[in-house]
Write an enzyme that holds these catalytic residues in place. Structure first.
Site, PDB file in Angstrom:
ATOM      1  N   LYS A 196       0.993   0.511   7.507  1.00  0.00           N
ATOM      2  CA  LYS A 196       2.197   1.327   7.466  1.00  0.00           C
ATOM      3  C   LYS A 196       1.808   2.671   8.057  1.00  0.00           C
ATOM      4  O   LYS A 196       1.032   3.420   7.466  1.00  0.00           O
ATOM      5  CB  LYS A 196       2.714   1.494   6.036  1.00  0.00           C
ATOM      6  CG  LYS A 196       3.944   2.380   5.941  1.00  0.00           C
ATOM      7  CD  LYS A 196       4.380   2.582   4.490  1.00  0.00           C
ATOM      8  CE  LYS A 196       5.601   3.504   4.419  1.00  0.00           C
ATOM      9  NZ  LYS A 196       6.004   3.780   3.019  1.00  0.00           N
TER      10      LYS A 196
ATOM     11  N   TYR B  47      -1.875   2.179   4.192  1.00  0.00           N
ATOM     12  CA  TYR B  47      -0.801   3.156   4.361  1.00  0.00           C
ATOM     13  C   TYR B  47      -1.388   4.478   4.835  1.00  0.00           C
ATOM     14  O   TYR B  47      -2.182   5.102   4.137  1.00  0.00           O
ATOM     15  CB  TYR B  47      -0.094   3.327   3.011  1.00  0.00           C
ATOM     16  CG  TYR B  47       1.059   4.298   2.965  1.00  0.00           C
ATOM     17  CD1 TYR B  47       1.710   4.730   4.118  1.00  0.00           C
ATOM     18  CD2 TYR B  47       1.517   4.766   1.736  1.00  0.00           C
ATOM     19  CE1 TYR B  47       2.778   5.617   4.046  1.00  0.00           C
ATOM     20  CE2 TYR B  47       2.590   5.642   1.650  1.00  0.00           C
ATOM     21  CZ  TYR B  47       3.219   6.066   2.807  1.00  0.00           C
ATOM     22  OH  TYR B  47       4.273   6.929   2.734  1.00  0.00           O
TER      23      TYR B  47
END
Length: 357
Positions: free
Chosen positions: A214, A186
Site C-alpha cells: 500500500k 504499508y
C-alpha cells in the site's frame, strides 16, 4: 577470553566443594529463543483458508471506519451496517483497525475482537485484512498471531514509526511478520516519519507471503514497483484513478469508499473515467482537509450512518466544513452515499467527545 575474578561479598561464601573453579572461563549463555518457534501459523487449515495470491487480485479495499456508542465502546450494529453497504456496492476487502478505523486508539483486545467479529460476520463475502502492525516487533508478532488465529485473511504492516530503525532493521522486522501469513506492507512516511525505500520492498518481496504494497508516496513509486512485477495499491484517494489506469496499480485502499463505495468501484473497475474522477475530487479534498479520519467521522455522522461520537484526540470538523459537506452531498447526489437518512448539518453540541473508554 576474560576470566571471572574473586570479589568479597557481604553474604557468607557458599561451599561448592572441590568442583568449584574460581578461575573458570566465562561462557555466554545459549540463546533461549528458537528462530520462529513462536510462529504457529503452519496448519493445513490456515494454508487452505487464505493465500497471498487471493489477496493480490483485490482491486477495491475499504479502510473501514469504526463507529462508537456514547460510552465509547464499539457500535457493532452500525459497524455491521457499514460493512454490509461496502459488500452490496462491490467492495472486495476491508482493512480493520487501520488508521481510518482508529486502531491507534484501540487496546489490542478491542483490536483483535473487531477483526474476529468481522471475519465471523463477513469473512465469506469479503476479505478481511487486519492492521496488526506496530513499532514494536514483539507486539506486531503477537497481534498478527492472534489476528490469523481469529481468521483474518491477511495482515497489514507498517514500518516501525517514531523510534524508527535502520533499513536492515526494517527488513528484519518485516521478515518476522511475513513468515506468519499473507502480508501487505504499508508505506506512509507522512505518518511514520520514515520512507520504506524500494530496496527494502524488493528484499522482503522474496517471501511467498508477500502480497504487495500500500503505497502513499505517489505514482512514480507505484510505477516503479509495477514495472518490476510487485503488486501495489494506491493509498491516496486523490491519486488512485491515475495510479490504476496510467501507472499499473492493482487498485486502491480507500477512505472515500466508506462514503461512496459504488462510485469508487466504478472509478477502479470501469476504465479511465476522468470526468468521474473530477467529480469526486472536491469530496476527497474535503475528506483530507484535516488529518484522516476526522473528515470521515464527521461525514458519516452527518449522513446518520454512525453516532456523532469521537474518541479523543479526534474532534469534528468546523461548522463551515460541516456545511460544505452537506453541499457536496447534494452536488454529487445523496443516492451515491451510504445510508438512507437525509444529510444534515450537525451542531457542535450534537457531538460527543470521549476521553475514557
Amino acid at each position: 577470553m576474560a576470566t571471572l575474578k574473586s570479589y568479597s561479598m557481604c553474604s557468607p561464601r557458599l561451599n561448592y566443594g572441590d568442583s568449584y573453579k574460581r578461575n573458570a572461563k566465562w561462557r555466554s549463555p545459549r540463546a533461549a529463543v528458537i528462530p520462529n518457534f513462536h510462529l504457529p501459523m503452519r496448519s493445513l487449515e490456515f494454508k487452505n483458508r487464505t493465500s497471498s495470491e487471493s489477496i493480490k487480485s483485490l482491486k477495491l479495499i475499504t479502510a473501514i471506519k469504526t463507529p462508537y456508542l456514547p460510552d465509547g465502546r464499539f457500535d457493532l450494529e452500525a459497524y455491521d451496517d457499514l460493512v454490509n453497504m461496502q459488500i452490496v456496492n462491490g467492495v472486495e476487502g476491508v482493512i480493520v483497525g487501520g488508521t481510518t478505523g482508529e486502531g491507534q486508539l484501540m487496546s489490542w483486545d478491542e483490536h483483535i475482537m473487531l477483526i474476529g467479529h468481522t471475519v465471523n460476520c463477513f469473512g465469506g463475502s469479503i476479505k478481511v485484512i487486519g492492521n496488526t502492525g506496530s513499532n514494536s516487533t514483539r507486539e506486531a508478532i503477537h497481534a498478527t498471531e492472534q489476528g490469523f488465529a481469529v481468521g483474518m485473511h491477511a495482515a497489514l504492516h507498517i514500518n516501525p514509526y517514531y523510534g524508527k530503525t535502520s533499513l536492515e532493521g526494517m527488513v528484519s522486522h518485516f521478515e518476522r511478520v511475513l513468515s506468519m501469513g499473507p502480508t501487505i506492507i504499508y508505506n506512509v512516511p507522512s505518518r511514520t516519519g520514515q520512507d520504506i525505500p524500494p530496496r527494502v520492498i524488493h528484499t522482503v518481496a522474496q517471501s511467498a507471503n508477500f502480497a504487495g504494497v500500500k503505497e502513499c508516496t505517489g505514482n512514480d513509486r507505484v510505477e516503479q514497483y509495477t514495472e518490476n512485477g510487485i503488486v501495489v495499491w494506491s493509498g491516496n484517494d486523490d491519486e488512485c484513478h491515475d495510479a490504476r489506469w496510467s501507472h499499473g496499480a492493482t487498485g486502491v485502499m480507500s477512505v472515500a469508499s466508506n462514503l461512496v463505495p459504488g462510485l469508487m468501484r466504478e472509478l477502479i473497475f470501469g476504465g479511465k473515467n476522468p470526468s468521474l474522477n473530477a467529480k469526486l475530487m472536491p469530496l476527497i479534498k474535503w475528506l483530507f482537509h484535516e488529518p484522516n479520519p476526522i473528515g470521515l467521522n464527521t461525514a458519516l455522522a452527518q449522513l446518520g450512518v454512525v453516532r456523532p461520537v469521537f474518541r479523543l484526540p479526534y474532534v469534528p470538523l468546523s461548522l463551515a466544513k460541516r456545511v460544505e459537506f452537506v453541499n457536496l452531498v447534494k452536488e454529487i447526489g445523496r443516492e451515491n452515499f451510504v445510508g438512507e437518512k437525509d444529510v444534515k448539518v450537525l451542531d457542535s453540541d450534537d457531538f460527543m467527545l470521549i476521553d475514557r473508554y
